[in-house]
Enzyme design. Structure first.
Site, short mmCIF file in Angstrom:
data_model
loop_
_atom_site.label_atom_id
_atom_site.label_comp_id
_atom_site.label_asym_id
_atom_site.label_seq_id
_atom_site.Cartn_x
_atom_site.Cartn_y
_atom_site.Cartn_z
N CYS A 146 0.87 -1.18 0.00
CA CYS A 146 0.00 0.00 0.00
C CYS A 146 0.90 1.23 0.00
O CYS A 146 2.11 1.11 0.13
CB CYS A 146 -0.86 0.04 1.26
N ARG A 196 1.18 1.78 -6.04
CA ARG A 196 1.30 0.80 -4.95
C ARG A 196 -0.03 0.13 -4.60
O ARG A 196 -0.08 -0.74 -3.73
CB ARG A 196 1.87 1.47 -3.70
N TRP A 199 -3.69 -1.60 -1.26
CA TRP A 199 -3.61 -2.85 -2.04
C TRP A 199 -4.00 -3.92 -1.03
O TRP A 199 -3.24 -4.24 -0.11
CB TRP A 199 -2.19 -3.04 -2.55
N ASN A 225 1.13 0.22 5.97
CA ASN A 225 1.57 -0.57 4.81
C ASN A 225 2.34 -1.75 5.38
O ASN A 225 3.29 -1.55 6.14
CB ASN A 225 2.45 0.29 3.90
N GLY A 226 1.94 -2.97 5.02
CA GLY A 226 2.62 -4.15 5.54
C GLY A 226 1.59 -5.20 5.92
O GLY A 226 0.42 -5.11 5.52
N GLU A 241 8.52 -19.57 -20.36
CA GLU A 241 8.25 -18.23 -19.86
C GLU A 241 9.26 -17.22 -20.42
O GLU A 241 8.90 -16.09 -20.80
CB GLU A 241 8.26 -18.23 -18.32
N LYS A 269 8.39 -13.82 -22.60
CA LYS A 269 8.80 -12.46 -22.21
C LYS A 269 9.44 -11.74 -23.40
O LYS A 269 9.12 -10.59 -23.67
CB LYS A 269 9.84 -12.48 -21.08
N GLU A 319 6.81 -10.97 -26.31
CA GLU A 319 5.71 -10.02 -26.07
C GLU A 319 6.18 -8.58 -25.94
O GLU A 319 5.43 -7.67 -26.27
CB GLU A 319 4.86 -10.42 -24.86
N HIS A 375 14.19 -33.18 -33.96
CA HIS A 375 12.99 -33.77 -34.57
C HIS A 375 12.28 -32.77 -35.47
O HIS A 375 11.11 -32.94 -35.77
CB HIS A 375 12.07 -34.31 -33.46
N LYS A 432 -3.42 -5.86 -19.79
CA LYS A 432 -2.98 -6.48 -18.53
C LYS A 432 -3.93 -7.56 -18.05
O LYS A 432 -3.53 -8.61 -17.60
CB LYS A 432 -2.81 -5.40 -17.46
C1 F6R Z 1 2.49 -12.27 -19.92
C2 F6R Z 1 1.28 -12.04 -19.17
C3 F6R Z 1 0.08 -12.84 -19.51
C4 F6R Z 1 -0.70 -13.20 -18.24
C5 F6R Z 1 -2.03 -13.89 -18.60
C6 F6R Z 1 -2.78 -14.35 -17.36
O1 F6R Z 1 3.54 -11.47 -19.45
O2 F6R Z 1 1.23 -11.20 -18.32
O3 F6R Z 1 0.42 -13.99 -20.23
O4 F6R Z 1 0.09 -14.03 -17.45
O5 F6R Z 1 -2.83 -13.01 -19.34
O6 F6R Z 1 -3.09 -13.27 -16.54
P1 F6R Z 1 -3.52 -13.51 -15.04
O7 F6R Z 1 -2.33 -14.05 -14.32
O8 F6R Z 1 -3.93 -12.16 -14.54
O9 F6R Z 1 -4.64 -14.49 -15.06
#
Ligand code: F6R
Length: 613
Positions: free
Chosen positions: A2, A27, A74, A100-101, A487, A491, A494, A510, A608
């Site tokens: 927070c 935050r 948060w 916060n904590g 993963e 990264k 994307e 293969h 997001k």
């Molecule tokens: C990649 C990324 C996405 C999310 C995916 C699931 O960097 O952020 O692949 O991981 O959209 O999102 P959540 O975890 O919010 O269900």
């Protein structure tokens, strides 16, 4: 995570505190609130959602106030609603606290205070702080400032967990009291005015002279004085820092992008996700999971479901759970789960992983699993999200708000949560005390090891520059390294829009090997002793086709002679190597995308939280 701010001085205190609070919205933004001194005592205003909602409640009537504390939340304990918004008062209404904590022993403290007659309004851990201070005050109508400060220090000593607190009270009418332990807090020094905030940028509109509080510090702050002391009341000298950064990067805490800032928050994220879950005897406790031995004995198999990064965390979790519990575990992307007529029933535990807790495919998968009678367990970052409300049980990751679209710290938190879960489910069965101790010791070392990797980020920056002309990447690994490769490739693609694929290293010959030619870059993860020999043979096959090879190896391991570039990382348990391997690979993607001038925090075509199927 927070954010808190506070002000004492001649400006309108409420508006000044809120203005600074807006610099801390990164935050958390579940709710916000402010407490301030008025002619009739302490007033509080709160609102759900973003700080703009709180601002709309603030009128000219607050302008005369000279002392205020404010908070943007948060949620960690209790839903993100108005009642749970800070500040929290005591029964008398004379003390208001922002925090916060996490107060780890809040449940027991709350119980004890209730027995003594204290009445609680919210579900938060924070509310115990104001009541605990009230409880420590002498039974008298005439409480002095000295008595109040003593009671406050005594109360804070009883808290376990982490805190940065701002407190105002009718007993100290022209002052703010602050204290910190394991959560950040700074004091901004002005002329005839002083400020408090969770970070330096939040006070930079008004001052560049700052005291950064250390763990165990408290301070009594009036407009013309700041007295710092410890919880025993002994005076301390603290240096004043002159801040020289520019204001533009302030919101991102001095970083150019949220993604980089969030990668640098990974040590804290891991610490916070572990916090409160490991007992002194190294047993894991997950109070939120509430799984009886009887229920667990009934479970025959586990299915892990998630999307994107969360699914990739599930791939690591699958291996780890299978290794520790020896029951079949499957990991499947959420969008496939629902339409595959999944074989799940009341003997299945379905683990749903999600940072946001709002991803449509993951929610649909959870509902499908529940319909079929499965037990559902959410590993979620956002308290109060749909997944956290609908799953049968919840294990929270403590990554704090993740603003960059590319998930970084949340992935690490998911791996740590899965490790805790695997230990929890196996500690009374197959996991020996010896192996449990090894895993727990390794988990506790992770934050420092991540800090060590972050300390070497300039090496990764240089590497990204050298690789920046490459337009095709393969990430290769075996076992845990293969899961981590998935993963790492996501990264890179994307945020830099470069073609990157992950393969199980043994699969290259293969088919995909046909794609290798000069200019193709191979990132080979070699962190698993059991498969390293075979892994290196696979890399040599690529080298023979003139690909450029970067290896990720454990510090002290021999550098493969086929490697053109090397990234060394500290050694941990094999199952935890993905946690450490991912840190430099996230940094590599970041610096690579920056070299290419990409929109790092908001990559094209992405969002997001994906709330459509
Ligand atoms: C990649 C990324 C996405 C999310 C995916 C699931 O960097 O952020 O692949 O991981 O959209 O999102 P959540 O975890 O919010 O269900």
């Amino acid at each position: 995570m927070c954010g808190i701010t506070g002000y004492v001085g001649d400006r309108p205190a409420v508006k000044t505190a809120i203005k600074n609070l807006k610099r801390l919205e990164y935050r958390g933004y579940d709710s916000s609130g402010v407490a301030y001194s008025s002619a009739t005592g302490i007033e509080v205003r709160k609102s759900q959602g973003k700080i703009a909602n709180l601002e709309s409640l603030i009128g000219a009537e607050t302008d005369l106030s000279t002392v205020a504390i404010s908070h943007t939340r948060w949620a960690t304990h209790g839903r993100p609603n108005e009642v749970n918004a800070h500040p929290h008062k005591d029964c008398s209404g004379k003390i208001a606290v922002v925090h916060n904590g996490i107060v780890e022993n809040y449940a027991i403290l709350r119980q004890q205070l209730k027995i003594k007659g204290h009445e609680f309004i919210s579900d938060t851990d924070t509310e115990v702080i104001s009541h605990l201070i009230e409880d420590k005050l002498p039974a008298s109508d005439q409480i002095t400032a000295k008595e109040f400060l003593l009671a406050t220090r005594q109360a804070l000593k009883e808290l376990s967990g982490s805190f940065a607190v701002g407190i105002i009270s009718d007993y100290i009418p022209n002052a703010v009291f602050v204290a910190r332990k394991d959560s950040p807090l700074v004091i901004g020094l002005g002329e005839g005015e002083n400020f408090i905030a969770s970070d330096i940028p939040a006070v930079m509109a008004f001052t560049r002279r700052v005291i950064v509080m250390e763990d165990g510090d408290c301070a009594y702050i009036e407009r013309n004085s700041v007295d710092v002391f410890n919880l025993d009341g002994e005076r301390l000298d603290r240096n004043v820092l002159d801040v020289t950064w520019d204001d533009i990067s302030a919101e991102k805490g001095g970083f150019d992008h949220f993604m980089l800032k969030e990668i640098f928050e990974e040590p804290r994220t891991v610490r916070d996700t572990l916090r409160g879950h490991i007992l002194e005897n190294n047993r894991v406790e997950l109070p939120e999971v509430k799984f009886t031995t009887e229920q667990w004995n009934h479970i025959r198999r586990i299915t892990i479901v998630g999307c994107g990064t969360a699914f990739h965390a599930g791939l690591v979790g699958k291996r780890l759970l299978e290794q520790l519990i020896r029951r079949p575990v499957e990991a499947i992307v959420a969008s496939e789960f629902r339409y595959s007529d999944p074989i799940v029933d009341d003997e299945t535990l379905v683990i749903l992983i999600s940072q946001s807790g709002e991803t449509a495919d993951t929610l649909a998968a959870m509902r499908e699993a529940r319909k079929k009678g499965a037990h559902t367990l959410g590993i979620v970052n956002v308290v109060g999200s749909t997944l956290s409300r609908e799953a049968d049980a919840i294990l929270y990751t403590q990554a704090g708000p993740e603003i960059g679209v590319a998930s970084t710290k949340a992935y690490l938190a998911q791996l740590v949560a899965l490790s805790l879960l695997a230990i929890y489910l196996s500690q009374d069965h197959l996991l020996t005390e010896f192996d449990r101790n090894k895993m727990i010791t390794a988990l506790k070392q992770l934050p420092e090891q991540i800090e060590e990797i972050l300390g070497g980020c300039s090496h990764i920056e240089d590497l990204a520059r050298r690789l920046s002309s490459h337009s095709c990447f393969f990430f290769l690994g075996r076992s845990y390294d293969y899961a981590a490769s998935m993963e790492a490739a996501l990264k890179l693609k994307e945020i830099s829009y470069i073609h990157a694929e992950a393969y199980a290293a043994g699969e290259m010959k293969h088919g995909p090997l046909a794609l290798v030619e000069p200019g193709v870059s191979i990132i080979g993860l070699c962190t698993q002793p059991a498969t390293n020999e075979k892994m290196i043979s696979n890399l040599k096959e690529v080298k023979a086709r003139e690909g450029t090879i970067t290896t990720v190896i454990r510090k002290g391991d021999e550098v493969p002679d086929c490697a053109d570039e090397v990234i060394e990382i500290p050694i941990t348990e094999d199952a935890l190597m993905p946690v450490l391997a991912m840190v430099p690979l996230q940094l590599l993607s970041y610096y690579f995308a920056r070299e290419r001038g990409c929109s790092i925090d908001q990559p094209r075509n992405l969002a997001k939280s994906v709330t459509v199927e």
